[in-house]
Design a protein around this motif. Structure first.
Motif, short mmCIF file in Angstrom:
data_model
loop_
_atom_site.label_atom_id
_atom_site.label_comp_id
_atom_site.label_asym_id
_atom_site.label_seq_id
_atom_site.Cartn_x
_atom_site.Cartn_y
_atom_site.Cartn_z
N GLN A 12 0.83 -1.20 0.00
CA GLN A 12 0.00 0.00 0.00
C GLN A 12 0.87 1.26 0.00
OE1 GLN A 12 -2.53 -0.47 3.43
NE2 GLN A 12 -3.57 -2.27 2.57
N LYS A 13 1.97 1.22 0.76
CA LYS A 13 2.89 2.36 0.80
C LYS A 13 3.56 2.56 -0.56
CE LYS A 13 3.93 2.09 5.76
NZ LYS A 13 5.01 1.93 6.77
N MET A 60 17.97 0.95 8.67
CA MET A 60 17.96 -0.17 9.62
C MET A 60 17.27 0.18 10.93
SD MET A 60 19.26 -2.48 7.77
CE MET A 60 19.48 -3.82 8.94
N SER A 61 16.98 1.47 11.18
CA SER A 61 16.24 1.84 12.39
C SER A 61 15.73 3.27 12.24
CB SER A 61 17.13 1.72 13.64
OG SER A 61 18.15 2.71 13.63
N PHE A 62 14.70 3.59 13.04
CA PHE A 62 14.10 4.93 13.07
C PHE A 62 13.89 5.36 14.51
CE2 PHE A 62 12.44 3.58 8.89
CZ PHE A 62 12.65 4.72 8.13
N ARG A 63 14.06 6.67 14.76
CA ARG A 63 13.60 7.27 16.02
C ARG A 63 13.01 8.63 15.65
NH1 ARG A 63 17.86 8.60 19.49
NH2 ARG A 63 19.42 8.00 17.92
N ILE A 64 11.70 8.65 15.48
CA ILE A 64 11.02 9.89 15.05
C ILE A 64 10.56 10.66 16.27
CG2 ILE A 64 9.05 10.82 13.78
CD1 ILE A 64 9.28 8.40 11.90
N MET A 65 10.92 11.95 16.29
CA MET A 65 10.58 12.82 17.43
C MET A 65 9.94 14.09 16.89
SD MET A 65 14.21 12.21 19.43
CE MET A 65 15.07 12.54 17.89
N PHE A 84 17.50 13.75 10.56
CA PHE A 84 16.56 14.40 9.66
C PHE A 84 15.85 15.54 10.41
CE2 PHE A 84 17.07 10.12 8.16
CZ PHE A 84 16.99 10.18 6.77
N ARG A 85 15.72 16.69 9.77
CA ARG A 85 14.97 17.82 10.34
C ARG A 85 13.97 18.29 9.30
NH1 ARG A 85 16.01 23.41 10.68
NH2 ARG A 85 15.17 24.40 12.56
N ARG A 86 12.72 18.37 9.72
CA ARG A 86 11.65 18.63 8.76
C ARG A 86 11.87 19.91 7.96
NH1 ARG A 86 6.06 19.41 11.50
NH2 ARG A 86 7.11 21.34 12.13
N ASP A 87 12.26 21.00 8.61
CA ASP A 87 12.38 22.27 7.91
C ASP A 87 13.58 22.32 6.97
OD1 ASP A 87 10.11 23.10 9.15
OD2 ASP A 87 11.13 24.22 10.73
N ASP A 88 14.56 21.43 7.21
CA ASP A 88 15.68 21.35 6.26
C ASP A 88 15.26 20.59 5.01
OD1 ASP A 88 17.38 22.72 7.93
OD2 ASP A 88 18.15 20.91 8.89
N ASN A 99 6.56 14.80 6.45
CA ASN A 99 5.39 14.34 7.21
C ASN A 99 4.76 13.08 6.63
OD1 ASN A 99 5.65 16.45 8.98
ND2 ASN A 99 4.10 17.75 8.00
N THR A 100 4.81 12.93 5.33
CA THR A 100 4.16 11.78 4.70
C THR A 100 5.18 10.75 4.22
OG1 THR A 100 2.29 13.14 4.01
CG2 THR A 100 2.59 11.03 2.88
N VAL A 101 6.09 11.20 3.35
CA VAL A 101 7.01 10.24 2.74
C VAL A 101 7.95 9.65 3.79
CG1 VAL A 101 8.84 9.91 1.02
CG2 VAL A 101 6.88 11.40 0.51
N PHE A 102 8.64 10.50 4.53
CA PHE A 102 9.62 9.98 5.49
C PHE A 102 8.95 9.28 6.68
CE2 PHE A 102 12.19 10.46 9.35
CZ PHE A 102 13.32 9.74 8.95
N LYS A 103 7.98 9.95 7.30
CA LYS A 103 7.39 9.43 8.54
C LYS A 103 6.44 8.26 8.31
CE LYS A 103 6.09 12.26 11.79
NZ LYS A 103 5.46 13.39 12.52
#
Length: 579
Positions: A12-13, A60-65, A84-88, A99-103
């Motif tokens: 689906q993704k 290989m891993s994620f830590r979303i904050m 990763f920084r959203r505004d960059d 917000n959509t593709v990465f997260k």
């Protein structure tokens, strides 16, 4: 094909990425200018060169904050932390990429390319600040979960040998240490090739499909060439063709190649394996022993930085010179039996007394070989040349210059296993034909490993072959010794496996016949009950409880089945249920 919930979600993704006009498998080149290993080893001493890096690898891993995240990227050289920084990533109003593709649309196992700059975090970890990322490959299957403690030690890894060997690609992803085995294997071959080339010996290629199987005592694989309407064999050795090239005038030839033997499989045997065979004119087996000592010393140092290699509790030392012991002396040393003084019948009787499996097709030489294998091999740990074998065991070898009934041959044994076999090569065409005739007589007695007559090889010898020393070295077994692996399957990328068992998934009608409501069939399948036998072996209480919990998840309005109904399903599947 039934897909797991995770596999369905990843598909689906994939479709969502396509709807966002993002190709999950783009065709363009992604330029890479550095690696994880390069950054981790050199950034501390040269920060200026890492202000604009471009690299690619597998997440290989994620830590979303929230508006920032950390991830771990694995490339061919190792792992490195990404920031990763959203505004960059999304400097404008549109934050879809983060917000959509990465997260939401990326998963562990996906391959991405990133550009950015290297920095050190507050916890002093070298990381890459990502300024742009590109999806390079969407993984549709989840990787096995490998759990680690706080010190990084793996305690729940991808360790099942059956799965690891069958899915080596997954093994290499989640068990990076496995890569080092194959890097060392490549280094073994490279070092050997470099040494041979330095002696001006020529690397050649000879046929894999052969009209006559020869050069070793082994059962071949048979095939058929339709256009020629001819039966052929996959080669069991490269020897006879390489010796033809010595006849043709080359002073030294060698070949790294696959051999195929239709024999049993165990921890030291695979039906398809790799050897190097070398033949050098105007030399004998004494010279070859010295060459092998020099070669393996160089190989051991190239692979491990020392002549020593740890194998289990043993420390093997490949520095020469190696001990030399005749096969009959070795048998007498470890068994007390002097086979030189005994005839074939007496040796066969002694084998049977010791419980060694023998039959009437075996000549004296084969019986001696069986005794050595059963009673002596396991005692030879450090590299040792076992020399001067009986003539019956060696149809391609010159008769010994001073020991009647023996030939000028050695096998190199290490840690109880043969890794090399070498001769003063037989160059007398009359003697060679008589040896082949003897092999045919052994074949008539039932020896399936006896050699065939090779008339063209005899013809080649009749044109004259110079005195020659030849050797075959098993690359797989040598790799096992130098990497400390007891199983040949560990050092072959794709070892031979039994055909994978396919689960015969029950049809919808099969489920309905048990009284299972149609709405619950896909739920049971998602729970892993793909066959009637799996339902037969199930715990009714667990199914009852799980169905109740999954009812809301699958948005099923129908009331969950009662425990009694679940028990009836299992009874109808063929299992008695305890009330």
């Amino acid at each position: 094909m039934l897909l797991s919930e995770q596999e369905l979600l990843r598909r689906q993704k994939r479709e969502e990425l396509i709807r966002l006009d993002i190709n999950p498998y783009p065709p363009e080149t992604f330029e890479v200018n550095t690696t994880a290993k390069d950054i981790l080893e050199n950034y501390g001493n040269n920060k200026i060169d890492y202000k604009n890096v471009s690299m690619a690898g597998r997440l290989m891993s994620f830590r979303i904050m929230g508006s920032a995240a950390f991830a771990e990227l694995q490339d061919a050289t190792g792992r490195i932390q990404l920031y990763f920084r959203r505004d960059d990533l999304c400097p404008g109003e549109d934050k879809t990429l983060y917000n959509t593709v990465f997260k939401k649309l990326l998963d562990i196992g996906d391959i991405i390319g990133i550009t950015g700059f290297v920095f050190t975090t507050q916890t002093n970890e070298i990381s890459v600040h990502v300024q742009r990322f590109t999806v390079l490959s969407k993984a549709l299957r989840p990787l096995p979960v490998v759990k680690r403690d706080e010190q990084g030690n793996v305690y729940d890894g991808f360790t099942d040998p059956e799965l690891r060997y069958r899915q080596r690609y997954v093994d290499l992803i989640v068990n990076p240490d496995v890569r080092e085995i194959f890097i060392k294997r490549a280094r073994i071959i490279t070092t050997m090739r470099s040494y041979f080339d330095s002696q001006n010996w020529l690397e050649v290629e000879t046929p894999v499909l052969q009209n006559v199987h020869g050069g070793a005592a082994a059962r071949p694989f048979e095939t058929h060439h339709n256009a020629l309407d001819t039966d052929l064999y996959l080669r069991i050795a490269t020897e006879l063709h390489l010796k033809r090239l010595i006849v043709g005038g080359f002073d030294g030839v060698y070949e790294f190649g696959k051999l195929f033997r239709n024999e049993g499989m165990d921890r030291t045997h695979n039906p398809e394996f790799t050897t190097v065979e070398l033949y050098v004119a105007y030399k004998d087996y004494h010279w070859m022993m010295e060459m092998v000592e020099n070669l393996l010393e160089k190989v051991a140092v190239a692979v491990n930085g020392t002549t020593e290699a740890r194998f289990g509790d043993q420390v093997l030392n490949f520095a020469g010179p190696y001990p030399r012991l005749s096969i009959t002396d070795a048998i007498e040393k470890y068994t007390g039996l002097n086979v030189d003084e005994l005839d074939e019948a007496t040796i066969r009787d002694r084998c049977r007394e010791w419980g060694i499996e023998v039959d009437d097709s075996m000549g004296k030489g084969k019986l001696i070989d069986e005794i050595f294998g059963e009673k002596v091999e396991s005692y030879i740990i450090q590299p040792t040349f076992i020399t001067d074998h009986p003539v019956e065991m060696s149809p391609l070898t010159k008769k010994h210059r001073s020991k009647p009934g023996m030939v000028e041959r050695f096998e190199l044994f290490v840690n109880g296993k043969e890794i090399a076999n070498a001769y003063s090569e037989l160059t007398d065409p009359i003697d060679q034909k008589e040896r082949f005739d003897e092999q045919l007589r052994l074949k008539e007695r039932g020896d399936e490993e006896a050699m065939e007559m090779d008339d063209d090889f005899i013809r080649a010898l009749e044109y004259g072959m110079p005195p020659t020393a030849g050797i075959g070295i098993g690359i797989d077994r040598l790799t096992m010794l130098l990497t400390g692996n007891a199983s040949i399957q560990e050092v072959i990328f794709f070892p031979q496996m039994r055909p994978e068992k396919r689960v015969e998934v029950a049809s919808e009608a099969d489920y309905l016949a048990l009284g299972i409501g149609k709405v619950w069939v896909p739920v049971l399948q998602k729970m892993g009950f793909l066959t009637i036998d799996s339902i037969k072996a199930a715990n009714p209480n667990k199914i009852f409880n799980d169905l109740g919990g999954l009812r809301k998840k699958f948005k099923i309005e129908e009331k969950a089945p009662e425990l009694g109904a679940v028990r009836e399903w299992i009874e109808k599947a063929g299992a008695p249920v305890t009330q």
